[in-house]
Motif scaffolding. Structure first.
Motif, PDB file in Angstrom:
ATOM      1  N   PRO A   1       0.797  -1.228   0.000  1.00 50.58           N
ATOM      2  CA  PRO A   1       0.000   0.000   0.000  1.00 50.58           C
ATOM      3  C   PRO A   1       0.829   1.278   0.000  1.00 50.58           C
ATOM      4  O   PRO A   1       0.326   2.334  -0.392  1.00 50.58           O
ATOM      5  CB  PRO A   1      -0.829  -0.132   1.281  1.00 50.58           C
ATOM      6  CG  PRO A   1      -0.994  -1.611   1.471  1.00 50.58           C
ATOM      7  CD  PRO A   1       0.326  -2.183   1.030  1.00 50.58           C
ATOM      8  N   ARG A   2       2.099   1.200   0.419  1.00 50.41           N
ATOM      9  CA  ARG A   2       2.935   2.400   0.479  1.00 50.41           C
ATOM     10  C   ARG A   2       4.138   2.371  -0.439  1.00 50.41           C
ATOM     11  O   ARG A   2       4.741   3.413  -0.707  1.00 50.41           O
ATOM     12  CB  ARG A   2       3.439   2.636   1.910  1.00 50.41           C
ATOM     13  CG  ARG A   2       2.391   3.145   2.855  1.00 50.41           C
ATOM     14  CD  ARG A   2       2.905   3.444   4.243  1.00 50.41           C
ATOM     15  NE  ARG A   2       4.327   3.657   4.398  1.00 50.41           N
ATOM     16  CZ  ARG A   2       4.882   4.159   5.494  1.00 50.41           C
ATOM     17  NH1 ARG A   2       4.114   4.506   6.516  1.00 50.41           N
ATOM     18  NH2 ARG A   2       6.192   4.306   5.597  1.00 50.41           N
TER      19      ARG A   2
ATOM     20  N   ALA B   1      12.719   0.920  -5.563  1.00 51.56           N
ATOM     21  CA  ALA B   1      11.430   0.821  -4.878  1.00 51.56           C
ATOM     22  C   ALA B   1      11.403   1.883  -3.790  1.00 51.56           C
ATOM     23  O   ALA B   1      12.361   2.008  -3.022  1.00 51.56           O
ATOM     24  CB  ALA B   1      11.222  -0.570  -4.285  1.00 51.56           C
ATOM     25  N   VAL B   2      10.322   2.642  -3.723  1.00 54.28           N
ATOM     26  CA  VAL B   2      10.262   3.823  -2.863  1.00 54.28           C
ATOM     27  C   VAL B   2       9.051   3.752  -1.940  1.00 54.28           C
ATOM     28  O   VAL B   2       7.918   3.573  -2.395  1.00 54.28           O
ATOM     29  CB  VAL B   2      10.195   5.109  -3.718  1.00 54.28           C
ATOM     30  CG1 VAL B   2      10.157   6.342  -2.820  1.00 54.28           C
ATOM     31  CG2 VAL B   2      11.388   5.171  -4.671  1.00 54.28           C
ATOM     32  N   ASP B   3       9.319   3.909  -0.659  1.00 52.30           N
ATOM     33  CA  ASP B   3       8.269   3.945   0.362  1.00 52.30           C
ATOM     34  C   ASP B   3       7.722   5.370   0.457  1.00 52.30           C
ATOM     35  O   ASP B   3       8.472   6.323   0.671  1.00 52.30           O
ATOM     36  CB  ASP B   3       8.860   3.511   1.703  1.00 52.30           C
ATOM     37  CG  ASP B   3       7.837   3.438   2.820  1.00 52.30           C
ATOM     38  OD1 ASP B   3       6.625   3.503   2.520  1.00 52.30           O
ATOM     39  OD2 ASP B   3       8.245   3.322   3.986  1.00 52.30           O
TER      40      ASP B   3
ATOM     41  N   GLY C   1       9.423  14.546   2.495  1.00 54.36           N
ATOM     42  CA  GLY C   1       8.706  15.020   1.325  1.00 54.36           C
ATOM     43  C   GLY C   1       9.220  14.471   0.012  1.00 54.36           C
ATOM     44  O   GLY C   1       8.555  14.585  -1.009  1.00 54.36           O
ATOM     45  N   GLY C   2      10.414  13.878   0.007  1.00 55.83           N
ATOM     46  CA  GLY C   2      10.998  13.394  -1.230  1.00 55.83           C
ATOM     47  C   GLY C   2      10.246  12.227  -1.835  1.00 55.83           C
ATOM     48  O   GLY C   2       9.927  12.224  -3.027  1.00 55.83           O
ATOM     49  N   SER C   3       9.945  11.221  -1.029  1.00 52.52           N
ATOM     50  CA  SER C   3       9.260  10.046  -1.551  1.00 52.52           C
ATOM     51  C   SER C   3       7.853  10.392  -2.019  1.00 52.52           C
ATOM     52  O   SER C   3       7.369   9.871  -3.026  1.00 52.52           O
ATOM     53  CB  SER C   3       9.211   8.950  -0.489  1.00 52.52           C
ATOM     54  OG  SER C   3       8.490   9.376   0.655  1.00 52.52           O
ATOM     55  N   GLU C   4       7.197  11.286  -1.312  1.00 54.42           N
ATOM     56  CA  GLU C   4       5.856  11.696  -1.710  1.00 54.42           C
ATOM     57  C   GLU C   4       5.892  12.392  -3.063  1.00 54.42           C
ATOM     58  O   GLU C   4       5.042  12.173  -3.932  1.00 54.42           O
ATOM     59  CB  GLU C   4       5.255  12.616  -0.655  1.00 54.42           C
ATOM     60  CG  GLU C   4       3.798  12.962  -0.894  1.00 54.42           C
ATOM     61  CD  GLU C   4       3.213  13.809   0.216  1.00 54.42           C
ATOM     62  OE1 GLU C   4       1.977  13.924   0.268  1.00 54.42           O
ATOM     63  OE2 GLU C   4       3.987  14.345   1.017  1.00 54.42           O
TER      64      GLU C   4
ATOM     65  N   MET D   1       5.258  -5.948   3.509  1.00 53.36           N
ATOM     66  CA  MET D   1       6.653  -6.300   3.256  1.00 53.36           C
ATOM     67  C   MET D   1       6.898  -6.408   1.758  1.00 53.36           C
ATOM     68  O   MET D   1       6.453  -7.355   1.105  1.00 53.36           O
ATOM     69  CB  MET D   1       6.995  -7.628   3.932  1.00 53.36           C
ATOM     70  CG  MET D   1       8.477  -7.989   3.854  1.00 53.36           C
ATOM     71  SD  MET D   1       9.493  -6.899   4.887  1.00 53.36           S
ATOM     72  CE  MET D   1      11.003  -6.824   3.916  1.00 53.36           C
ATOM     73  N   PRO D   2       7.627  -5.463   1.154  1.00 54.80           N
ATOM     74  CA  PRO D   2       7.894  -5.534  -0.287  1.00 54.80           C
ATOM     75  C   PRO D   2       8.685  -6.783  -0.657  1.00 54.80           C
ATOM     76  O   PRO D   2       9.574  -7.203   0.081  1.00 54.80           O
ATOM     77  CB  PRO D   2       8.721  -4.267  -0.556  1.00 54.80           C
ATOM     78  CG  PRO D   2       8.474  -3.367   0.608  1.00 54.80           C
ATOM     79  CD  PRO D   2       8.231  -4.267   1.778  1.00 54.80           C
TER      80      PRO D   2
END
Length: 317
Positions: free
Chosen positions: A18-19, A69-71, A81-84, A151-152
């Motif tokens: 989901p994230r 892969a980015v959370d 704020g970077g991943s968003e 868990m990715p």
């Protein structure tokens, strides 16, 4: 950012949890994939922003693409704020500037390996485990997340490696790390990547075991601002100029304020871009880049976060 920046295209995007989103970044035809070693990360210049972030490389899907892969961590939850921004802007076909791969988390030679992955901290473990598997040396991976759905890559890892992968969900209670990591054979290398105090908890769990070494990857700098920061002087060896660094100002900001141009990226001690040679003085290392051995040698420092213990530093600038 590194000096060599390439504009890549978001060629594929896949939802892992989901994230967590997986991004495949396709390089131009005239920019072949740069060779990278297991544990490497990529500098990513966020679309529409001057900010650069570092993301671990997963296995490339083709000869001219990188996979990360980015959370998605919003600022209210402790993110920066970077991943968003990346989740929002890196749609299919979008352009993303990337630097060349760099490695601050390389695989050391050991007799046995334990990989401990907290959530999206599994990303560097994918290439590390694959390399150890090719070598034929024994290894295990412990995956930690709230639930299996959080868990990715869990199902893919279990399908590929079977019983070498163990999962613990925190929704069922806190894992006893001391028991999980008890009686490791001598010559074991424990690799840790995850949030919060996971690295410290792992180090504490194995500290009494002989010949067991812990290696840590973190893309969030430790909170070392304990209120005891002191001012100090810094001298530039080439020009002889001396400046005073105030307690609430970083060495990097001080030098930039004096008109000195230095390479920098994360400004949080996790990327290694701002490394500067030290001629003399005792460094108060506050980064997540240098190894304990490199810190003890006192030959370089990350000027964005590290400070001085001796009152004065002379830098190779």
């Amino acid at each position: 950012m590194t000096t060599d920046v390439i504009t890549a295209t978001v060629a594929a995007r896949r939802t892992l949890t989901p994230r967590v989103e997986e991004f495949t970044l396709l390089l131009p035809d005239d920019a072949p994939l740069q060779a990278w070693s297991a544990g490497s990360h990529l500098d990513v210049h966020l679309p529409g922003s001057p900010v650069t972030r570092q993301y671990s490389l997963c296995s490339p899907s083709s000869r001219n693409s990188y996979v990360i892969a980015v959370d998605r961590r919003v600022e209210q939850d402790g993110g920066r704020g970077g991943s968003e921004a990346l989740h929002r802007a890196a749609v299919l076909g979008a352009s993303v500037e990337v630097g060349e791969p760099r490695n601050h988390f390389p695989l050391t030679r050991a007799l046995n390996y334990i990989f401990v992955a907290g959530g999206v901290g599994v990303t560097p473990m994918l290439s590390l485990a694959a390399e150890v598997e090719r070598s034929g040396r024994p290894w295990q991976m412990l995956c930690l997340a709230r639930t299996a759905e959080d868990m990715p890559y869990l199902a893919e890892l279990q399908g590929k490696y079977g019983g070498k992968i163990t999962f613990h969900g925190s929704s069922a209670g806190r894992l006893d790390l001391g028991a999980a990591l008890a009686d490791l054979p001598g010559g074991t290398a424990v690799y840790v990547c995850g949030p919060g105090t996971l690295a410290d908890d792992i180090a504490g769990a194995v500290e009494d075991q002989p010949a067991v070494d812990v290696f840590v990857e973190q893309f969030t700098a430790p909170d070392l601002q304990d209120g005891t920061a002191m001012s100090f002087d810094v001298t530039l060896a080439t020009s002889g100029e001396t400046f005073t660094v105030a307690p609430d100002i970083s060495l990097l900001d001080t030098l930039e304020g004096k008109g000195k141009v230095l390479a920098s990226s994360c400004r949080e001690g996790v990327c290694g871009t701002c490394e500067v040679g030290v001629v003399s003085g005792e460094v108060d290392h506050r980064d997540n880049v240098l190894t304990p051995e490199e810190r003890s040698e006192n030959e370089s420092m990350m000027v964005c976060v590290s400070r001085c213990r001796s009152g004065r530093l002379v830098l190779d600038l």
